[in-house]
Design an enzyme around this catalytic site. Structure first.
Site, PDB file in Angstrom:
ATOM      1  N   GLY A  14       0.805  -1.221   0.000  1.00 58.70           N
ATOM      2  CA  GLY A  14       0.000   0.000   0.000  1.00 58.70           C
ATOM      3  C   GLY A  14       0.835   1.267   0.000  1.00 58.70           C
ATOM      4  O   GLY A  14       2.061   1.237  -0.191  1.00 58.70           O
ATOM      5  N   GLN A  15       0.169   2.385   0.243  1.00 63.49           N
ATOM      6  CA  GLN A  15       0.822   3.689   0.117  1.00 63.49           C
ATOM      7  C   GLN A  15       2.004   3.842   1.088  1.00 63.49           C
ATOM      8  O   GLN A  15       3.088   4.251   0.694  1.00 63.49           O
ATOM      9  CB  GLN A  15      -0.204   4.813   0.371  1.00 63.49           C
ATOM     10  CG  GLN A  15       0.292   6.178  -0.038  1.00 63.49           C
ATOM     11  CD  GLN A  15      -0.447   7.321   0.634  1.00 63.49           C
ATOM     12  OE1 GLN A  15      -1.280   7.100   1.516  1.00 63.49           O
ATOM     13  NE2 GLN A  15      -0.169   8.531   0.226  1.00 63.49           N
ATOM     14  N   TYR A 145     -14.446   5.559   8.168  1.00 61.41           N
ATOM     15  CA  TYR A 145     -12.986   5.516   8.314  1.00 61.41           C
ATOM     16  C   TYR A 145     -12.585   6.064   9.700  1.00 61.41           C
ATOM     17  O   TYR A 145     -11.825   5.441  10.433  1.00 61.41           O
ATOM     18  CB  TYR A 145     -12.366   6.359   7.202  1.00 61.41           C
ATOM     19  CG  TYR A 145     -10.861   6.472   7.246  1.00 61.41           C
ATOM     20  CD1 TYR A 145     -10.047   5.384   6.986  1.00 61.41           C
ATOM     21  CD2 TYR A 145     -10.251   7.701   7.509  1.00 61.41           C
ATOM     22  CE1 TYR A 145      -8.662   5.505   6.984  1.00 61.41           C
ATOM     23  CE2 TYR A 145      -8.869   7.830   7.502  1.00 61.41           C
ATOM     24  CZ  TYR A 145      -8.083   6.733   7.246  1.00 61.41           C
ATOM     25  OH  TYR A 145      -6.722   6.857   7.244  1.00 61.41           O
ATOM     26  N   LYS A 149     -10.753   4.262  12.829  1.00 58.66           N
ATOM     27  CA  LYS A 149      -9.446   4.734  13.319  1.00 58.66           C
ATOM     28  C   LYS A 149      -9.521   5.065  14.807  1.00 58.66           C
ATOM     29  O   LYS A 149      -8.621   4.732  15.575  1.00 58.66           O
ATOM     30  CB  LYS A 149      -8.953   5.934  12.503  1.00 58.66           C
ATOM     31  CG  LYS A 149      -8.467   5.564  11.117  1.00 58.66           C
ATOM     32  CD  LYS A 149      -7.237   4.644  11.186  1.00 58.66           C
ATOM     33  CE  LYS A 149      -6.734   4.197   9.836  1.00 58.66           C
ATOM     34  NZ  LYS A 149      -5.661   3.188   9.924  1.00 58.66           N
TER      35      LYS A 149
END
Ligand code: SER
Length: 332
Positions: A14-15, A145, A149
């Site tokens: 991923g990023q 999201y 988180k």
């Protein structure tokens, strides 16, 4: 060697993972850093740089097998859906972001691993003070999201206090990198804009002028994660969810900065209401003094330095890609 780190990185393709994994390998040795992801074909650097395992983070049997086989003692748990992707599929976001983390924490408890967990500016919400957002403040996120988180922050605290698992984490702002594109995030515009500028295209920004958000260049983010995991635990009053930031800007400011280097570049606006609403619920600028005090966090890149380097590196890549395409055509 006592205390030798044996690291598992989830979401390695991923990023963040695609840059953190090589950095960890450089620091702790290629064979001591096991990359994992659910991509069948990870990129060559990741695959050839050290061990790679296919892993769905919700699958506790496969996870335990990897942890045992490679004698893992540290997990950088990066696998997650980003904000806009999570709004599109909230069930999947809950499953991956929460059940995935829970699976990791359980394995960490059973096999005595430390865990790094990236939280986000998304863990705040519309009732959070948006300027100089304190380390400890109101958190009522309005997105799936953000909810995952914030729950993750609390779960990590819980596993530390209840079971003694060495959990640590940061609240990352929007991350900017020339290596891997983010997918499904609200701050993605700050990466996409560079690709458009380098290719000589116009860029249509999906956030409104004036939408100010915290941001960070990837090398700073990588250093932050590694330094926190190496920090003296006695100094950590907060362990999890440290605010960290490097710069804060609105679309028109990064546009102006890019134009200093590429004067012909043009950006226009076409607002995406979903991502705009997400951005509007996030802070403009976090106070990261706890991170600076407790483990010596310091950013190196501001907007100007990051912009210069992004343009330089992406231009090199763009030229190389053009060259590679030319070579493969002439060979054929
Ligand atoms: N960059 C992330 C996103 O936009 C925020 O943590 O979803």
């Amino acid at each position: 060697m006592i205390n030798m780190k044996r690291i598992l990185v989830t979401g390695a393709t991923g990023q963040i993972g695609s840059e953190l994994t090589p950095a960890l390998r450089k620091r702790y040795g290629d064979e001591n850093v096991i990359a994992s992801g659910h991509t069948i074909e990870p990129d060559r650097e990741l695959l050839e740089g050290g061990p790679f395992c296919f892993l769905d983070v919700r699958d506790s049997c496969s996870l335990e097998k990897i942890v045992k086989e490679y004698r893992i003692n540290t997990i950088y748990h990066l696998a997650a859906l980003l904000s806009a992707a999570a709004e599109k599929d909230s069930q999947l976001a809950w499953d991956v972001n929460i059940n995935g983390l829970k699976t990791i924490l359980e394995a960490a408890r059973a096999f005595h691993c430390s865990v790094f967990f990236p939280s986000s500016i998304g863990a705040f919400g519309p009732s959070t003070p948006p300027d100089n957002t304190p380390q400890d403040t109101i958190q009522r996120p309005a997105t799936m999201y953000g909810i995952t988180k914030l729950s993750g922050e609390l779960l990590c605290d819980y596993y530390y206090h209840r079971f003694g698992v060495d959990t640590r984490g940061l609240r990352f702002p929007g991350l900017i990198s020339y290596k891997t594109m983010p997918h499904g995030g609200t701050t993605d515009y700050a990466v996409e804009i560079f690709y458009a500028a380098i290719r000589g295209n116009r860029y249509e920004c999906f956030l409104r002028e004036g939408t100010r958000l915290d941001m960070m260049y990837m090398p700073d983010a990588i250093r932050a994660a590694i330094n926190l995991m190496e920090a003296d635990p006695k100094r950590l009053a907060h362990r999890n969810a440290f605010n960290v930031t490097a710069m804060s800007f609105a679309p028109e400011e990064i546009y102006t900065e890019i134009k200093k280097n590429i004067p012909d570049f043009i950006m226009t606006y076409r607002v995406d209401p979903v991502r705009q609403a997400i951005a509007d619920s996030w802070p403009h600028h976090m106070d990261d003094s706890s991170a600076r005090r407790e483990w010596g966090w310091r950013h190196e890149y501001n907007l100007a330095a990051m912009t210069r380097e992004m343009i330089e590196r992406l231009s090199e890549r763009f030229e190389k890609d053009k060259g590679d395409r030319y070579v493969s055509k002439t060979v054929r």
